[in-house]
Design an enzyme around this catalytic site. Structure first.
Site, short mmCIF file in Angstrom:
data_model
loop_
_atom_site.label_atom_id
_atom_site.label_comp_id
_atom_site.label_asym_id
_atom_site.label_seq_id
_atom_site.Cartn_x
_atom_site.Cartn_y
_atom_site.Cartn_z
N THR A 183 0.84 -1.25 -0.03
CA THR A 183 0.11 0.09 -0.21
C THR A 183 0.99 1.26 0.20
O THR A 183 1.90 1.13 0.64
CB THR A 183 -1.08 0.14 1.24
OG1 THR A 183 -1.73 1.29 0.97
CG2 THR A 183 -0.20 0.21 2.25
N ARG A 184 0.39 2.44 -0.49
CA ARG A 184 1.06 3.47 -0.43
C ARG A 184 0.20 4.61 0.30
O ARG A 184 0.34 5.85 0.31
CB ARG A 184 1.28 4.14 -1.87
CG ARG A 184 2.25 3.40 -2.79
CD ARG A 184 2.50 3.95 -3.87
NE ARG A 184 3.86 3.46 -4.83
CZ ARG A 184 3.59 2.22 -5.54
NH1 ARG A 184 2.44 1.45 -5.34
NH2 ARG A 184 4.70 2.01 -6.06
N ASN A 185 -0.93 4.02 0.86
CA ASN A 185 -1.96 4.87 1.67
C ASN A 185 -1.27 5.22 2.87
O ASN A 185 -1.08 4.34 3.93
CB ASN A 185 -3.35 3.97 1.89
CG ASN A 185 -4.33 4.71 2.58
OD1 ASN A 185 -3.98 5.63 3.54
ND2 ASN A 185 -5.58 4.97 2.17
N LYS A 227 -3.22 3.77 6.22
CA LYS A 227 -3.20 2.56 6.45
C LYS A 227 -1.62 2.11 6.91
O LYS A 227 -1.52 1.41 7.93
CB LYS A 227 -3.23 1.54 5.02
CG LYS A 227 -4.82 1.51 4.40
CD LYS A 227 -4.85 0.87 3.52
CE LYS A 227 -6.41 0.69 2.95
NZ LYS A 227 -6.78 -0.22 1.65
N ASP A 253 -7.73 -5.08 1.59
CA ASP A 253 -8.69 -4.09 0.89
C ASP A 253 -9.75 -4.04 2.07
O ASP A 253 -10.24 -4.91 2.69
CB ASP A 253 -9.23 -4.91 -0.34
CG ASP A 253 -9.81 -3.69 -1.23
OD1 ASP A 253 -9.52 -2.50 -1.29
OD2 ASP A 253 -10.79 -4.11 -2.06
N PHE A 262 -9.25 8.53 8.71
CA PHE A 262 -9.26 8.62 7.35
C PHE A 262 -10.34 8.11 6.54
O PHE A 262 -11.18 7.52 7.44
CB PHE A 262 -7.99 8.38 6.51
CG PHE A 262 -7.71 6.81 6.56
CD1 PHE A 262 -8.01 5.96 5.45
CD2 PHE A 262 -7.12 6.20 7.92
CE1 PHE A 262 -7.57 4.80 5.51
CE2 PHE A 262 -6.88 5.05 7.80
CZ PHE A 262 -7.23 4.05 6.73
N LYS A 293 -9.25 3.19 18.55
CA LYS A 293 -9.57 2.95 17.07
C LYS A 293 -8.79 1.30 16.58
O LYS A 293 -9.76 0.50 16.33
CB LYS A 293 -9.27 3.93 15.90
CG LYS A 293 -9.73 3.19 14.79
CD LYS A 293 -9.39 4.16 13.60
CE LYS A 293 -9.82 3.52 12.22
NZ LYS A 293 -9.32 4.30 10.94
N HIS A 316 -11.88 -3.10 12.31
CA HIS A 316 -11.70 -4.15 11.40
C HIS A 316 -10.44 -4.41 11.06
O HIS A 316 -10.00 -5.57 10.84
CB HIS A 316 -12.71 -3.60 10.15
CG HIS A 316 -12.29 -2.58 9.57
ND1 HIS A 316 -12.68 -1.07 10.42
CD2 HIS A 316 -11.67 -1.74 8.59
CE1 HIS A 316 -12.41 -0.15 9.63
NE2 HIS A 316 -11.67 -0.46 8.66
N ARG A 317 -9.68 -3.39 10.65
CA ARG A 317 -8.21 -3.77 10.30
C ARG A 317 -7.40 -4.25 11.40
O ARG A 317 -6.53 -5.18 11.01
CB ARG A 317 -7.62 -2.19 9.70
CG ARG A 317 -6.36 -2.52 9.15
CD ARG A 317 -5.73 -1.41 8.39
NE ARG A 317 -6.46 -1.00 7.35
CZ ARG A 317 -7.54 -0.08 6.96
NH1 ARG A 317 -7.62 0.74 8.10
NH2 ARG A 317 -7.99 -0.01 6.10
#
Length: 199
Positions: free
Chosen positions: A11-13, A16, A73, A153, A176, A181-182
């Site tokens: 990822t580049r986010n 995340k 994802d 985000f 958080k 979920h993550r």
């Protein structure tokens, strides 16, 4: 785990990456990202499922780097919208849309709708020479009628997780991560790694 495990995050986010680094603090894991590898492929997320996109990204980065690769994802599934935006969450307002535009479209589609229940779902894919394994995390909650909070985000300013009165954007990163979920998907993956080192 005894020896540090070097893995690449597909990822580049930056949001995340930040969350994953926080969740892995204290684990003997050396994290690299796609940005650390010149020429790393930009993977088109065109699969019809979250699992399909996660697998595709993890495999592409594993093949490019030779390192174990971790990809996720994530989709926001809103009951009143039949599970949308789901796999299209990052592009809900159209190609090139940002977080603010996606949230605005969600609020527009839910205008006047009494049922605000929703869930975030993450599928985490781990690619190695042995293949790809997937781990899932789900966080249920509901969508507000207007945004609250400045953290997080994506859809975080609109989503209140079950058992809370604050949005993800109002929670601290640690709060958080404990609910998200993550975080759940990553803890399932970490439990797998732990079992692997004990056998």
């Amino acid at each position: 785990m005894k020896q540090p495990l070097e893995i690449v995050l597909a990822t580049r986010n930056p949001g995340k990456v930040r969350e994953l680094r926080a969740l892995l603090a204290g684990w003997p894991v050396v994290l690299r990202t796609a940005a650390d590898f010149p020429g790393a492929p930009e993977v088109e997320e065109d699969a019809s499922t979250l699992e399909g996109n996660a697998r595709k990204k993890a495999l592409a980065l594993h093949r490019h780097t030779g390192l174990p690769a971790l990809a996720d994802d994530t989709g926001l599934e809103v009951d009143a919208l039949g599970g949308r935006p789901g796999v299209h969450s990052a592009r809900f307002a159209g190609p090139g849309a940002g977080d603010a535009e996606n949230r605005a479209r969600l609020l527009q589609e839910l205008h006047g709708v009494p049922d605000r229940t929703a869930r975030f779902r993450t599928v985490l894919a781990f690619a190695t020479d042995d293949g790809v394994l997937c781990f899932e995390g789900i966080c249920r909650g509901y969508i507000l009628e207007k945004e609250r909070g400045r953290g997080g985000f994506g859809y975080d300013p609109l989503f209140v997780p079950e058992g809370e009165t604050r949005t993800f954007a109002e929670l601290s990163p640690a709060e958080k991560n404990a609910l998200s979920h993550r975080g759940k998907a990553l803890r399932a993956w970490l439990a797998f790694l732990q079992r692997q080192t004990e056998t």
